[in-house]
Design a protein around this motif. Structure first.
Motif, short mmCIF file in Angstrom:
data_model
loop_
_atom_site.label_atom_id
_atom_site.label_comp_id
_atom_site.label_asym_id
_atom_site.label_seq_id
_atom_site.Cartn_x
_atom_site.Cartn_y
_atom_site.Cartn_z
N UNK A 113 54.66 48.20 12.70
CA UNK A 113 55.33 46.92 12.95
C UNK A 113 56.71 47.29 13.48
N UNK A 114 57.75 46.84 12.81
CA UNK A 114 59.10 47.24 13.19
C UNK A 114 59.93 47.54 11.95
N UNK A 115 60.68 48.59 12.01
CA UNK A 115 61.67 48.83 10.98
C UNK A 115 61.26 49.86 9.95
N UNK A 116 62.27 50.39 9.30
CA UNK A 116 62.08 51.49 8.35
C UNK A 116 61.22 51.08 7.16
N UNK A 152 63.87 51.00 14.16
CA UNK A 152 63.59 49.59 14.43
C UNK A 152 63.26 49.37 15.91
N UNK A 153 62.52 48.32 16.21
CA UNK A 153 62.17 47.83 17.54
C UNK A 153 60.95 48.55 18.08
N UNK A 154 60.46 48.04 19.20
CA UNK A 154 59.27 48.63 19.81
C UNK A 154 59.52 50.06 20.25
N UNK A 155 60.73 50.33 20.73
CA UNK A 155 61.05 51.72 21.07
C UNK A 155 61.04 52.61 19.83
N UNK A 156 61.52 52.07 18.72
CA UNK A 156 61.49 52.84 17.49
C UNK A 156 60.08 53.21 17.10
N UNK A 157 59.17 52.26 17.26
CA UNK A 157 57.76 52.52 16.96
C UNK A 157 57.21 53.57 17.91
N UNK A 158 57.51 53.43 19.19
CA UNK A 158 56.95 54.32 20.21
C UNK A 158 57.40 55.75 20.00
#
Length: 824
Positions: free
Chosen positions: A607-610, A788-794
């Motif tokens: 999803x998003x976030x730690x 966080x965010x879609x970049x964080x996930x990627x």
């Protein structure tokens, strides 16, 4: 002539003149009628319990036992607690409750000593089969086939637990089940064997220092909110091992610290009762009051037992003289509850000093007899196999004429004063190593003896990690989803909503958790179900993961089928200690005597976030052995896993994909029948060049990568393991590797986590190494929480490009001409 009003005070002063400064030390005056027979029986029990406690320490120091912990100084309060219980009640204790267990008839003193020695036979230690240290009591709630027995016609002790305060959360669930049986009329046909109209009380005990634990404080609050029949007993001996109460508890008193929870005109709460540990009539009255309030009015109670003593200190691991002052040590002696009980008995004219002294002498003899009989039985169980080894050793010596090989081993074994099973195994292995160049009949006989002993020891020490009954979820037959020609595509949340609605038609099923009720959980999978089935089956809770889990554990032990929700997987660390130390090992540590078939429902992965993207699979795999660990890739698969678990009798954990609730899925026409088999992987895409093993949200990513790889000339076989525990029982992954000769393990856990676990399962246990033409590889997340965010996930977790490049790299090593370098 002494008047009755001052009689107790007079006898106290008369028999203990050195304590005359304690003018307030008087026994309580109550309206309870006491008779000499029951009072003297209570004293006999207190006396024998004390003598058994004293013997424990001696047995540890003698070397016959490994560790001892005992209940001396708490005999009277435990007797009073037991006398307030009724058949069908429950006891959730810690590790000093021997007098309760004996008073209830749930433990005999030979069994007490058998547990001390670790006798691995339920005929001698029915509580744990030698798996738990002394004072961990557990009524056998299951028969030999693993089926529930009647809990309403006996006292029920829930498996003891050493983890401090760990016994408290499940006590909420035991009591909560009484409330459900009482208030939910749909459970009428399911009460038999589990409840008599919800009139059962759960009694739970704890030492005063452990009340500082968050799980105790959380449970106190939850009990006040739920208004359930639970009685908390705090044994207050002023110390937490060596740390005095002023460092432990606000106001140096748990009852004072919790005064705000006292029920009053401002609202419901707890009834808080204080009583002295040496005050027999006061203790009887206190527990009768608490029992009545809990049973008849569903008022949770806290009984604060003050001025307990601990004459032998905390345990056999050390001496309390190191940290207690002379004044405190004198207090331990002067306020000994058994000695105070003597004074009260004499003051009431129930017995003379000589009569009580004779009871004490008899108790010494009985305790010694129980201890000796238990130890003899334990040694006899080992002696059978020892004699078998010695007979074979003699034959081996006669047939080989090699005394220098066998005699040192025999002498080493003979020198052991108290040999145990592992000593026999060591001797057998040493002998076989010594005679490795001999293959005669005696050596073969020794191998047979050792194999049989190893098998017996596996059963003694490793059985019942999961259910061995005919109701095991492993026996639930698979039912695959079926789809009509014209498929309806719906949100994944709708699949689950329809499935949970069907599950709740069974009134034993209930769902509790944060936001599950009125709003139908944060992802709407339970939308409308509270309105349809009522608050008793779909219930909102406070933010209190530890006791949400406790509610489920206890209720599942009373024939109900709770599904407890941990809102996000990252929050599972709050109750992890209870999930690991109590829930997951319940069946194992009782040697098949108890089970807690609760289902934990949560959601994680991408999803998003730690704190909303967690995939701590390795942590859970290793902490929750004994639990079926389901990692569905979509909601249809999740629904089938829930149905399988609900039909079985084992605990289960289901981790739904956080980003899958609004993804479209085809609606099966047999949704209400789907059952996913546990431990059997599913091949999502067949291939010939390389096998990718994964699960959960990574399935979608790997499938997309496989399509791209197909365009690059690489045929990828994709396998969804479906469950991490059990893992690939039929060895389907090995079969795939035998075809592709290459394997990549992909998941969202950190490096060395679940990917490494899967690799070991396949390479070590399935023997896949011999079939590999390329080194096995793992692809996991970055070694940190996802940003966080879609970049964080990627950039934090494996993505399509990562998978494509990793597979391509493996293929390029084999054939660099067909697969040339891309990035350099």
């Amino acid at each position: 002539m002494i008047d009755n009003k001052n009689k107790s005070k007079y006898f106290y002063r008369y028999y203990t003149p050195h304590l005359q400064s304690f003018d307030n030390l008087v026994f309580s005056e109550t309206d309870i009628s006491f008779d000499s027979i029951s009072v003297l029986n209570d004293y006999r029990l207190a006396a024998i319990s004390r003598q058994c406690s004293l013997l424990i320490r001696k047995e540890v120091f003698s070397g016959r036992a490994k560790f001892g912990i005992y209940g001396d100084g708490k005999e009277l309060c435990q007797i009073a607690l037991a006398r307030s219980m009724r058949l069908g009640d429950y006891f959730s204790g810690y590790y000093r409750d021997q007098t309760v267990a004996a008073a209830l008839g749930d433990m005999t003193w030979p069994q007490y000593f058998a547990q001390l020695y670790g006798h691995p036979d339920i005929q001698f230690d029915p509580h744990s089969g030698g798996r738990q240290m002394i004072n961990h009591h557990a009524t056998r709630l299951l028969d030999a086939e693993g089926n529930w027995t009647d809990q309403t016609n006996r006292y029920n002790s829930i498996a003891g637990i050493s983890s401090t305060a760990g016994q408290i959360p499940r006590s909420l669930g035991i009591a909560y089940a009484s409330k459900l049986f009482k208030e939910n009329p749909k459970l009428e046909n399911f009460k038999e064997g589990f409840s008599k109209d919800g009139k059962e009380v759960c009694f739970t005990t704890i030492g005063d220092a452990s009340t500082s634990e968050g799980m105790f404080l959380e449970a106190i609050n939850a009990a006040g909110v739920l208004q359930i029949p639970v009685v908390f007993s705090v044994y207050d001996d002023g110390y937490g091992i060596s740390v005095p109460i002023e460092y432990q508890t606000t106001k140096k008193s748990i009852s004072k610290a919790l005064a705000g929870y006292q029920r009053n005109d401002d609202g419901e709460g707890l009834e808080i009762i204080t009583v002295k540990a040496w005050d027999y009539p006061g203790l009887i009255a206190a527990y009768q009051k608490a029992s009545k309030l809990a049973r008849e009015e569903y008022v949770p109670c806290l009984v604060h037992v003050e001025e307990c003593t601990q004459l032998q200190g905390h345990s056999a691991s050390g001496s309390h003289e190191r940290y207690k002052s002379e004044e405190r040590l004198a207090f331990e002696h002067d306020f000994d509850c058994n000695e105070r009980f003597k004074l009260w008995i004499i003051s009431q004219g129930f017995a003379s000093s000589d009569e009580l002294n004779q009871i004490d002498k008899d108790a010494v003899l009985m305790a010694r007899k129980y201890q000796k009989d238990a130890f003899a039985a334990y040694m006899a169980s080992i002696d059978v196999d020892k004699k078998g080894f010695l007979r074979i050793a003699k034959t081996l010596l006669e047939s080989t004429n090699e005394p220098q090989l066998i005699q040192p081993i025999i002498e080493e074994l003979s020198q052991l004063q108290y040999p145990i099973f592992s000593d026999l195994v060591k001797a057998g292995r040493k002998t076989l190593r010594a005679f490795r160049f001999y293959q005669g009949p005696a050596v073969k006989l020794l191998r047979k003896w050792l194999n049989e002993l190893e098998e017996k020891n596996r059963n003694r020490f490793s059985s019942h990690q999961i259910s061995q009954s005919s109701n095991s979820p492993l026996f639930v037959k698979s039912v695959a989803p079926e789809y009509p020609k014209e498929v309806s595509m719906v949100d994944g949340r709708e699949i689950l909503n329809k499935s949970f609605s069907k599950f709740l038609e069974d009134p034993r099923v209930f769902i509790i958790g944060e936001d599950v009720g009125q709003i139908g959980d944060v992802n709407q999978t339970l939308a409308g179900l509270q309105e349809k089935y009522g608050e008793l089956q779909v219930t909102d809770t406070g933010i209190r993961e530890m006791t949400i889990v406790g509610q489920g554990i206890g209720a599942s032990m009373r024939g109900l089928k709770p599904i407890v929700e941990i809102q996000y997987l990252d929050y599972i660390f709050y109750p992890l200690q209870i999930l690991s130390d109590d829930w997951a090992c319940m069946h194992y540590r009782t040697a098949g005597g108890q089970k807690a078939p609760m289902i934990v429902r949560t959601r994680g992965h991408r999803l998003e976030g730690i704190w909303h993207s967690g995939s701590p699979m390795a942590t859970l795999i290793h902490c929750l052995r004994g639990v079926h660990f389901c990692v569905p890739r979509n909601m249809t698969q999740a629904a089938g896993m829930y149905r399988t678990l609900l039909e079985g009798d084992d605990p289960g954990l289901v981790i739904e994909c956080l980003n899958g609730y609004r993804l479209k899925e085809p609606l099966p026409e047999n949704l209400n029948d789907i059952k996913v088999p546990l431990g059997i992987p599913e091949v999502l895409r067949e291939g010939t060049d390389l096998t990718v093993v994964t699960y959960g949200s990574m399935c979608r990513i790997v499938m997309e990568a496989a399509e791209q790889l197909h365009g690059m000339g690489i045929s990828t076989e994709v396998i969804d393991v479906q469950t991490l525990l059990p893992f690939d029982s039929p060895k389907n992954i090995l079969t795939s590797i035998q075809k592709t000769h290459r394997v990549l393990f992909v998941d969202e856990d950190m490096p060395g986590g679940a990917s490494a676990y899967m690799m070991q399962e396949v390479l070590d246990k399935q023997g896949a190494f011999d079939w590999l033409d390329s080194p096995a590889a793992c692809l996991a997340a970055a070694p940190h929480r996802p940003a966080y965010s879609s970049d964080g996930d990627y950039f934090s977790k494996p993505n399509v490009e990562n998978v494509v490049d990793k597979v391509y790299e493996i293929m390029r090593e084999t054939d660099p001409t067909t697969f040339p370098a891309i990035y350099f």
